[in-house]
Design a protein around this motif. Structure first.
Motif: not given
Length: 92
Positions: A57-74
């Motif tokens: 999950r954290q790897s996916y969130q970091k990958r998306m942040a590099k594309q300026d897309v914020e995603v959050r999961f719980i």
């Protein structure tokens, strides 16, 4: 010194080698959707499941942040039909 590797030529580089190898459906999820992740093998503990999912999950969130897309999961401990694991929700 002899090499244990065989050198090939003419092998095309795939466009995206991850596209079909994703283990979890993070990319497919919309806000409010969730999925259950249980053990991969018989002796895997709930804590190990949680750690495995958290890392992905954290790897996916970091990958998306590099594309300026914020995603959050719980993710929360979850018991699904007697199987201890985690449920992961997309929240933004």
């Amino acid at each position: 010194m002899a090499s244990d590797f065989i050198v090939d030529t003419g092998i095309a580089i795939p466009d995206d080698f991850h596209s079909s190898n994703r283990k979890y459906p993070f990319e497919e999820m919309e806000v409010g959707e969730s999925f259950f992740a249980g053990p991969n093998y018989e002796d895997e503990t709930q804590k190990q499941v949680g750690n495995r999912v958290a890392q992905a999950r954290q790897s996916y969130q970091k990958r998306m942040a590099k594309q300026d897309v914020e995603v959050r999961f719980i993710q929360r401990m979850w018991n699904d039909a007697g199987v201890a694991g985690y449920r992961i929700w997309r929240v933004s």
